[in-house]
Design a protein around this motif. Structure first.
Motif, mmCIF file in Angstrom:
data_model
loop_
_atom_site.group_PDB
_atom_site.id
_atom_site.type_symbol
_atom_site.label_atom_id
_atom_site.label_comp_id
_atom_site.label_asym_id
_atom_site.label_seq_id
_atom_site.Cartn_x
_atom_site.Cartn_y
_atom_site.Cartn_z
ATOM 1 N N TYR A 94 22.479 18.933 35.060
ATOM 2 C CA TYR A 94 23.239 19.449 36.199
ATOM 3 C C TYR A 94 24.747 19.530 35.918
ATOM 4 O O TYR A 94 25.530 19.625 36.855
ATOM 5 C CB TYR A 94 22.985 18.557 37.424
ATOM 6 C CG TYR A 94 21.551 18.565 37.872
ATOM 7 C CD1 TYR A 94 21.015 19.634 38.583
ATOM 8 C CD2 TYR A 94 20.704 17.502 37.563
ATOM 9 C CE1 TYR A 94 19.693 19.648 38.983
ATOM 10 C CE2 TYR A 94 19.385 17.492 37.961
ATOM 11 C CZ TYR A 94 18.872 18.577 38.663
ATOM 12 O OH TYR A 94 17.562 18.581 39.053
ATOM 13 N N GLU A 97 26.614 22.606 37.391
ATOM 14 C CA GLU A 97 26.837 22.481 38.835
ATOM 15 C C GLU A 97 27.964 21.493 39.125
ATOM 16 O O GLU A 97 28.788 21.714 40.027
ATOM 17 C CB GLU A 97 25.560 22.028 39.531
ATOM 18 C CG GLU A 97 24.473 23.090 39.603
ATOM 19 C CD GLU A 97 23.586 23.106 38.366
ATOM 20 O OE1 GLU A 97 23.990 22.507 37.346
ATOM 21 O OE2 GLU A 97 22.501 23.716 38.424
ATOM 22 N N ARG A 118 29.939 16.461 52.528
ATOM 23 C CA ARG A 118 28.692 17.236 52.498
ATOM 24 C C ARG A 118 27.684 16.605 51.543
ATOM 25 O O ARG A 118 26.502 16.469 51.858
ATOM 26 C CB ARG A 118 28.982 18.675 52.073
ATOM 27 C CG ARG A 118 29.698 19.491 53.134
ATOM 28 C CD ARG A 118 29.910 20.918 52.655
ATOM 29 N NE ARG A 118 30.597 21.717 53.667
ATOM 30 C CZ ARG A 118 30.958 22.982 53.489
ATOM 31 N NH1 ARG A 118 30.690 23.589 52.330
ATOM 32 N NH2 ARG A 118 31.573 23.644 54.447
ATOM 33 N N LEU A 119 28.164 16.226 50.360
ATOM 34 C CA LEU A 119 27.261 15.650 49.367
ATOM 35 C C LEU A 119 26.730 14.298 49.832
ATOM 36 O O LEU A 119 25.576 13.955 49.586
ATOM 37 C CB LEU A 119 27.985 15.490 48.038
ATOM 38 C CG LEU A 119 28.434 16.775 47.330
ATOM 39 C CD1 LEU A 119 29.157 16.443 46.034
ATOM 40 C CD2 LEU A 119 27.248 17.689 47.054
ATOM 41 N N TYR A 122 23.428 13.905 52.066
ATOM 42 C CA TYR A 122 22.074 13.966 51.508
ATOM 43 C C TYR A 122 22.091 13.543 50.034
ATOM 44 O O TYR A 122 21.419 14.127 49.192
ATOM 45 C CB TYR A 122 21.475 15.360 51.657
ATOM 46 C CG TYR A 122 22.340 16.491 51.172
ATOM 47 C CD1 TYR A 122 22.207 16.991 49.872
ATOM 48 C CD2 TYR A 122 23.283 17.082 52.012
ATOM 49 C CE1 TYR A 122 22.997 18.034 49.431
ATOM 50 C CE2 TYR A 122 24.075 18.127 51.574
ATOM 51 C CZ TYR A 122 23.921 18.595 50.282
ATOM 52 O OH TYR A 122 24.719 19.640 49.861
ATOM 53 N N ALA A 123 22.857 12.494 49.767
ATOM 54 C CA ALA A 123 23.052 12.047 48.383
ATOM 55 C C ALA A 123 21.755 11.590 47.729
ATOM 56 O O ALA A 123 21.536 11.808 46.533
ATOM 57 C CB ALA A 123 24.078 10.913 48.344
ATOM 58 N N LYS A 125 18.788 12.646 48.057
ATOM 59 C CA LYS A 125 17.856 13.730 47.722
ATOM 60 C C LYS A 125 18.468 14.745 46.760
ATOM 61 O O LYS A 125 17.738 15.517 46.141
ATOM 62 C CB LYS A 125 17.410 14.445 49.003
ATOM 63 C CG LYS A 125 16.672 13.550 49.990
ATOM 64 C CD LYS A 125 16.263 14.338 51.217
ATOM 65 C CE LYS A 125 15.537 13.449 52.231
ATOM 66 N NZ LYS A 125 15.148 14.208 53.446
ATOM 67 N N ASN A 126 19.788 14.751 46.643
ATOM 68 C CA ASN A 126 20.456 15.790 45.864
ATOM 69 C C ASN A 126 20.613 15.348 44.413
ATOM 70 O O ASN A 126 21.292 14.368 44.123
ATOM 71 C CB ASN A 126 21.824 16.093 46.485
ATOM 72 C CG ASN A 126 22.463 17.318 45.875
ATOM 73 O OD1 ASN A 126 22.851 17.313 44.728
ATOM 74 N ND2 ASN A 126 22.571 18.377 46.674
ATOM 75 N N LYS A 127 20.002 16.076 43.511
ATOM 76 C CA LYS A 127 20.037 15.717 42.091
ATOM 77 C C LYS A 127 21.429 15.889 41.484
ATOM 78 O O LYS A 127 21.808 15.153 40.572
ATOM 79 C CB LYS A 127 19.027 16.584 41.320
ATOM 80 C CG LYS A 127 17.574 16.342 41.694
ATOM 81 C CD LYS A 127 17.130 14.937 41.305
ATOM 82 C CE LYS A 127 15.651 14.722 41.583
ATOM 83 N NZ LYS A 127 15.208 13.346 41.225
ATOM 84 N N VAL A 128 22.192 16.853 41.995
ATOM 85 C CA VAL A 128 23.549 17.066 41.489
ATOM 86 C C VAL A 128 24.429 15.869 41.831
ATOM 87 O O VAL A 128 25.206 15.393 41.003
ATOM 88 C CB VAL A 128 24.149 18.368 42.066
ATOM 89 C CG1 VAL A 128 25.591 18.542 41.578
ATOM 90 C CG2 VAL A 128 23.305 19.568 41.668
ATOM 91 N N VAL A 129 24.293 15.378 43.062
ATOM 92 C CA VAL A 129 25.059 14.203 43.473
ATOM 93 C C VAL A 129 24.691 13.003 42.618
ATOM 94 O O VAL A 129 25.553 12.239 42.165
ATOM 95 C CB VAL A 129 24.809 13.884 44.958
ATOM 96 C CG1 VAL A 129 25.587 12.637 45.373
ATOM 97 C CG2 VAL A 129 25.214 15.056 45.822
ATOM 98 N N GLN A 130 23.418 12.829 42.377
ATOM 99 C CA GLN A 130 22.961 11.712 41.559
ATOM 100 C C GLN A 130 23.497 11.816 40.134
ATOM 101 O O GLN A 130 23.906 10.816 39.538
ATOM 102 C CB GLN A 130 21.437 11.658 41.559
ATOM 103 C CG GLN A 130 20.843 11.341 42.919
ATOM 104 C CD GLN A 130 19.335 11.436 42.943
ATOM 105 O OE1 GLN A 130 18.687 11.530 41.896
ATOM 106 N NE2 GLN A 130 18.754 11.425 44.144
#
Length: 268
Positions: A94, A97, A118-119, A122-123, A125-130
């Motif tokens: 990622y 992104e 925003r991130l 839903y941190a 569930k969001n792979k980009v945030v992780q």
């Protein structure tokens, strides 16, 4: 100078990032010092990608988790300190992104505050945030190890944050009305008050800087030893300034020269 109003229950990480980008000066920042409330793994990652050295003072630093890229078994002397390995595959997958997010902040298309809010919603569930947090864990671990080893770094962080506390002390002295609290509910009015307060702080700092330079030029020829004290001198002083009453400022009639120095308190 960057001014932003945030809620008392809000972490300062996003504001710290936005301040480093939007300080509106000609200064090229290389390091950013904050206290614990502005520290997150995400902040470490974003500061790194923006090209800043993030230097927070973290409370309970001895309880912080460390992470490795190689298997923990390869670090025999550090095994008890390491939590787990970083998921580098997530970062690689990622990374494009992640770069887009940071580029949007860097170019002003959005703010770190908007992005992180925003991130954060839903941190899990969001792979980009992780992946962004995994990158931050690498930078955080590097910082913690440097902090533990380098005594000069620890002193420098403390010194820089103490300077920031001086500014906060001056702000409290200036903002005496309503016990230093913003009583307006309207966010725009709060921002106007904060901006006005900031202008006064900058004016005092500029005044002191100009006259500190004049005092230094006056004394250094006769007492060269004062040069070694300059790193410990700050323009954030206000005992000599009348903080009450009214000041009338006429921008059309600027003084032609500086005031004379008060040399009666000459230091031997």
């Amino acid at each position: 100078h960057f001014v932003e109003i945030i809620a008392t229950n809000q972490r300062e990480a996003a504001s710290a990032i936005d301040g480093a980008i939007g300080h509106n000066t000609e200064l090229e920042l290389e390091e950013h010092f904050t206290d614990s409330n502005a520290y997150t793994d995400t902040a470490f990652a974003i500061f790194h990608l923006l090209g800043f050295k993030f230097q927070p003072r973290i409370r309970d630093i001895g309880s912080m988790q460390l992470f490795s890229i190689k298997p923990i078994s390869e670090y025999k002397k550090l095994q008890n300190l390491l939590t787990r390995t970083v998921r580098t595959k997530d970062i690689q997958e990622y990374y494009e992104e992640i770069k887009q997010i940071v580029y949007s902040i860097q170019t002003g298309k959005t703010t770190a505050k908007v992005i992180l809010n925003r991130l954060g919603s839903y941190a899990r569930k969001n792979k980009v945030v992780q992946a962004l947090n995994e990158l931050g864990k690498i930078e955080k671990t590097i910082f913690l190890l440097e902090y533990a080893i380098d005594e000069d770094l620890r002193r420098r962080i403390t010194r820089m944050l103490n300077r920031g506390e001086l500014i906060n002390d001056l702000a409290r002295e200036l903002f005496s009305g309503q016990h230093g609290k913003f009583m307006e509910r309207d966010i725009e009015k709060q921002l106007q008050s904060a901006s006005a307060l900031n202008i006064i702080i900058n004016a005092i700092s500029l005044w002191n800087t100009v006259y500190l330079q004049k005092a230094y030029d006056h004394y250094v020829k006769e007492q060269p030893k004062i040069e070694k004290y300059m790193p410990y001198t700050s323009p954030i002083i206000w005992n000599h300034i009348n903080l009450l009453g009214e000041y009338k400022i006429d921008l059309l009639s600027k003084p032609n020269k500086l005031r004379g120095l008060n040399t009666e308190n000459y230091l031997d």
